[in-house]
Scaffold this motif. Structure first.
Motif, PDB file in Angstrom:
ATOM      1  N   ALA A  37       0.812  -1.468  -0.095  1.00 36.16           N
ATOM      2  CA  ALA A  37      -0.020  -0.070   0.053  1.00 36.16           C
ATOM      3  C   ALA A  37       0.729   1.307  -0.030  1.00 36.16           C
ATOM      4  CB  ALA A  37      -0.846  -0.099   1.073  1.00 36.16           C
ATOM      5  N   SER A  38       2.061   1.149   0.764  1.00 34.69           N
ATOM      6  CA  SER A  38       2.901   2.353   0.842  1.00 34.69           C
ATOM      7  C   SER A  38       3.342   3.199  -0.666  1.00 34.69           C
ATOM      8  CB  SER A  38       3.788   2.318   1.943  1.00 34.69           C
ATOM      9  OG  SER A  38       4.782   1.681   1.533  1.00 34.69           O
ATOM     10  N   PHE A 262       6.395  -9.857 -13.248  1.00 36.23           N
ATOM     11  CA  PHE A 262       6.078  -9.808 -11.832  1.00 36.23           C
ATOM     12  C   PHE A 262       4.844 -10.365 -11.508  1.00 36.23           C
ATOM     13  CE2 PHE A 262       9.299  -6.687 -12.556  1.00 36.23           C
ATOM     14  CZ  PHE A 262      10.185  -6.583 -11.444  1.00 36.23           C
ATOM     15  N   ASP A 263       4.880 -11.513 -10.307  1.00 37.86           N
ATOM     16  CA  ASP A 263       3.502 -11.764  -9.952  1.00 37.86           C
ATOM     17  C   ASP A 263       3.468 -11.836  -8.636  1.00 37.86           C
ATOM     18  OD1 ASP A 263       5.309 -13.757  -8.758  1.00 37.86           O
ATOM     19  OD2 ASP A 263       4.348 -15.345  -9.840  1.00 37.86           O
ATOM     20  N   LEU A 264       2.372 -11.992  -7.994  1.00 36.08           N
ATOM     21  CA  LEU A 264       1.877 -11.391  -6.712  1.00 36.08           C
ATOM     22  C   LEU A 264       3.310 -11.833  -5.779  1.00 36.08           C
ATOM     23  CD1 LEU A 264      -1.166 -12.171  -4.639  1.00 36.08           C
ATOM     24  CD2 LEU A 264       0.889 -12.574  -3.592  1.00 36.08           C
ATOM     25  N   SER A 265       3.881 -12.881  -5.733  1.00 34.65           N
ATOM     26  CA  SER A 265       4.982 -13.404  -4.912  1.00 34.65           C
ATOM     27  C   SER A 265       6.220 -12.482  -5.054  1.00 34.65           C
ATOM     28  CB  SER A 265       5.145 -14.761  -4.611  1.00 34.65           C
ATOM     29  OG  SER A 265       5.658 -15.482  -5.923  1.00 34.65           O
ATOM     30  N   LYS A 266       6.639 -12.437  -6.304  1.00 37.96           N
ATOM     31  CA  LYS A 266       7.839 -11.772  -6.678  1.00 37.96           C
ATOM     32  C   LYS A 266       7.499 -10.206  -6.428  1.00 37.96           C
ATOM     33  CE  LYS A 266       9.904 -14.403 -10.614  1.00 37.96           C
ATOM     34  NZ  LYS A 266       9.056 -14.732 -11.970  1.00 37.96           N
ATOM     35  N   ALA A 267       6.299  -9.660  -6.685  1.00 43.24           N
ATOM     36  CA  ALA A 267       6.000  -8.106  -6.211  1.00 43.24           C
ATOM     37  C   ALA A 267       6.068  -8.072  -4.636  1.00 43.24           C
ATOM     38  CB  ALA A 267       4.570  -7.695  -6.543  1.00 43.24           C
ATOM     39  N   LEU A 268       5.707  -9.116  -3.884  1.00 46.91           N
ATOM     40  CA  LEU A 268       5.650  -8.815  -2.437  1.00 46.91           C
ATOM     41  C   LEU A 268       7.345  -9.129  -2.024  1.00 46.91           C
ATOM     42  CD1 LEU A 268       3.326 -11.392  -0.617  1.00 46.91           C
ATOM     43  CD2 LEU A 268       3.772  -9.101  -0.269  1.00 46.91           C
ATOM     44  N   LYS A 269       7.977 -10.006  -2.657  1.00 47.78           N
ATOM     45  CA  LYS A 269       9.408  -9.857  -2.363  1.00 47.78           C
ATOM     46  C   LYS A 269      10.063  -8.423  -2.637  1.00 47.78           C
ATOM     47  CE  LYS A 269      10.502 -14.868  -2.703  1.00 47.78           C
ATOM     48  NZ  LYS A 269      10.248 -15.514  -3.933  1.00 47.78           N
ATOM     49  N   ARG A 270       9.898  -7.898  -3.874  1.00 47.15           N
ATOM     50  CA  ARG A 270      10.274  -6.688  -4.198  1.00 47.15           C
ATOM     51  C   ARG A 270       9.897  -5.628  -3.172  1.00 47.15           C
ATOM     52  NH1 ARG A 270      11.946  -4.370  -9.030  1.00 47.15           N
ATOM     53  NH2 ARG A 270      11.043  -2.375  -9.467  1.00 47.15           N
ATOM     54  N   ALA A 271       8.691  -5.488  -2.639  1.00 47.60           N
ATOM     55  CA  ALA A 271       8.214  -4.548  -1.814  1.00 47.60           C
ATOM     56  C   ALA A 271       9.035  -4.608  -0.424  1.00 47.60           C
ATOM     57  CB  ALA A 271       6.947  -4.660  -1.482  1.00 47.60           C
ATOM     58  N   ARG A 272       9.394  -5.897  -0.178  1.00 40.86           N
ATOM     59  CA  ARG A 272      10.216  -5.940   1.043  1.00 40.86           C
ATOM     60  C   ARG A 272      11.654  -5.629   1.038  1.00 40.86           C
ATOM     61  NH1 ARG A 272       7.325 -11.334   2.082  1.00 40.86           N
ATOM     62  NH2 ARG A 272       5.446 -10.746   3.113  1.00 40.86           N
ATOM     63  N   SER A 273      12.240  -5.851  -0.203  1.00 39.85           N
ATOM     64  CA  SER A 273      13.439  -5.682  -0.396  1.00 39.85           C
ATOM     65  C   SER A 273      14.057  -4.214  -1.008  1.00 39.85           C
ATOM     66  CB  SER A 273      14.042  -6.715  -1.414  1.00 39.85           C
ATOM     67  OG  SER A 273      13.547  -6.712  -2.651  1.00 39.85           O
ATOM     68  N   LEU A 274      13.128  -3.695  -1.503  1.00 44.39           N
ATOM     69  CA  LEU A 274      13.413  -2.138  -1.972  1.00 44.39           C
ATOM     70  C   LEU A 274      13.824  -1.363  -1.010  1.00 44.39           C
ATOM     71  CD1 LEU A 274      10.191  -1.504  -4.579  1.00 44.39           C
ATOM     72  CD2 LEU A 274      12.708  -1.769  -5.331  1.00 44.39           C
ATOM     73  N   THR A 275      14.892  -0.473  -1.457  1.00 40.92           N
ATOM     74  CA  THR A 275      15.321   0.458  -0.422  1.00 40.92           C
ATOM     75  C   THR A 275      14.745   1.808  -1.116  1.00 40.92           C
ATOM     76  OG1 THR A 275      17.413   0.342  -1.825  1.00 40.92           O
ATOM     77  CG2 THR A 275      17.333  -0.537   0.236  1.00 40.92           C
ATOM     78  N   ALA A 276      14.819   2.035  -2.364  1.00 41.54           N
ATOM     79  CA  ALA A 276      14.040   3.160  -2.851  1.00 41.54           C
ATOM     80  C   ALA A 276      12.963   2.885  -3.776  1.00 41.54           C
ATOM     81  CB  ALA A 276      15.160   3.802  -3.679  1.00 41.54           C
ATOM     82  N   ASP A 277      11.872   3.432  -3.722  1.00 41.39           N
ATOM     83  CA  ASP A 277      10.752   3.188  -4.642  1.00 41.39           C
ATOM     84  C   ASP A 277      11.351   3.454  -6.189  1.00 41.39           C
ATOM     85  OD1 ASP A 277       7.669   3.430  -4.665  1.00 41.39           O
ATOM     86  OD2 ASP A 277       8.261   4.361  -6.398  1.00 41.39           O
ATOM     87  N   PRO A 278      10.711   2.599  -7.273  1.00 39.19           N
ATOM     88  CA  PRO A 278      11.415   2.607  -8.198  1.00 39.19           C
ATOM     89  C   PRO A 278      11.057   3.906  -9.281  1.00 39.19           C
ATOM     90  CG  PRO A 278       9.845   0.780  -8.258  1.00 39.19           C
ATOM     91  CD  PRO A 278      10.307   1.266  -6.822  1.00 39.19           C
ATOM     92  N   TRP A 279      10.007   4.561  -8.602  1.00 41.79           N
ATOM     93  CA  TRP A 279       9.558   5.833  -9.247  1.00 41.79           C
ATOM     94  C   TRP A 279       9.795   7.022  -8.394  1.00 41.79           C
ATOM     95  CZ3 TRP A 279       4.261   5.382 -12.246  1.00 41.79           C
ATOM     96  CH2 TRP A 279       4.294   4.804 -13.355  1.00 41.79           C
TER      97      TRP A 279
END
Ligand code: ATP
Ligand code: MN
Length: 293
Positions: A37-38, A262-279
């Motif tokens: 959500a964030s 990206f699917d649901l599980s890859k997106a979840l992993k990405r949300a957890r590991s991102l240090t900066a928002d891609p945008w």
């Protein structure tokens, strides 16, 4: 089974498999949207919103809903907007994660905001090019198309951002200061698309015609009209495999291979590991649509 409570919102039937047998459940979908959500809300909140609801999951009938209804939940807001036929109707929008989750409770899977905000729906602040490759077009041609749009926008003074559609293509998005009308925006975007076609008529097409599209990439500039939507970043798609429309950095697109990377599980992993928002930076960027191209 008891309802699952997510951010204070009761999610009934959390064990219902909404992407077919063995796939993610309604509870997984709620947990997914809470987790992202964030990242998702900055692009979504405060904009008229269409949602795709699938009461029987993606293997049943899904429908696009743009109008508000009382049963949706108390954080799902209504805004009265003019309709094409001259009347008015209540459109829906959300401001917060509770609103998102209330829509999940109502079996929403996809989120599609306008390119304008509820406080001034006649003056857009986002443009989008939806890159739609015909069957058989190679991913590297899709990537080249997105980069070429980016360069043309940059030549007009506009920095742009890219996301996967969760389907076949990519979306190139640029924010700009509110001011120009939908008409002005639409003609700017049509101009960019037509210049792309003039420069490479064997690769691109700017008309929605399915018949003429074979082997080509349709550069869809028609999303830039009042009432049109495009899927928001981090939204799931109501399609097999639970793909996600994912905001990415420009450097990432070459290694993705498909718009459904990206699917649901890859997106979840990405949300957890991102240090900066891609945008990162899109919300504070100050840039204007040129009055002449
Ligand atoms: P794909 O990669 O499959 O093209 P997409 O999200 O770009 O994914 P499109 O069919 O190209 O899908 O449509 C672009 C956008 O137009 C969508 O993201 C959606 O917001 C909007 N749209 C598509 N179909 C409808 C519809 N039936 N009603 C309202 N809006 C729609
Ligand atoms: Mn598309």
């Amino acid at each position: 089974m008891d309802p699952l409570i997510v951010d204070g919102v009761a999610i009934t039937h959390p064990d219902r498999e909404v992407f077919g047998e063995g796939g993610p459940t309604k509870g997984d979908v709620a947990a997914y949207y809470e987790a992202v959500a964030s990242h998702m809300l900055p692009e979504l909140h405060g904009r008229p919103l269409s949602v795709v609801r699938c009461p029987r999951g993606t293997t049943g009938a899904c429908f696009f809903q743009k109008h508000h209804a009382d049963a949706l939940g108390k954080h799902v807001k209504a805004v009265k907007l003019k309709e094409k036929d001259g009347g008015t109707a209540e459109y829906l929008y959300v401001e917060d994660v509770e609103g998102v989750l209330e829509l999940i409770q109502m079996n929403t899977l996809e989120f599609h905001p306008w390119g304008a905000r509820v406080d001034d729906p006649d003056r857009p602040d986002r443009l989008i090019f939806d890159i739609d490759p015909a069957a058989g077009v190679e991913w590297k041609a899709v990537v080249a198309c997105a980069r070429a749009i980016r360069e043309r926008l940059a030549a007009s003074g506009l920095e742009s951002f890219v996301r996967t559609s969760g389907g076949k293509g990519l979306h190139v998005v640029a924010p700009f200061d509110r001011g120009p009308s939908w008409e002005v925006l639409k003609s700017f975007c049509e101009g960019v698309a037509r210049d792309m076609v003039d420069a490479a008529p064997t690769r691109y097409i700017a008309e929605a015609s399915k018949a003429k599209r074979e082997g080509l990439i349709f550069i869809d500039w028609l999303r830039n009209t009042r009432g049109a939507t495009s899927v928001t970043g981090w939204s799931l798609r109501a399609r097999a495999g639970a793909p996600v429309a994912m905001p990415v950095r420009w450097e990432e697109i070459a290694r993705l291979k498909t718009g459904a990377a990206f699917d649901l599980s890859k997106a979840l992993k990405r949300a957890r590991s991102l240090t900066a928002d891609p945008w990162d930076g899109i919300e504070t960027l100050k840039q204007s649509l040129p009055s002449k191209r």
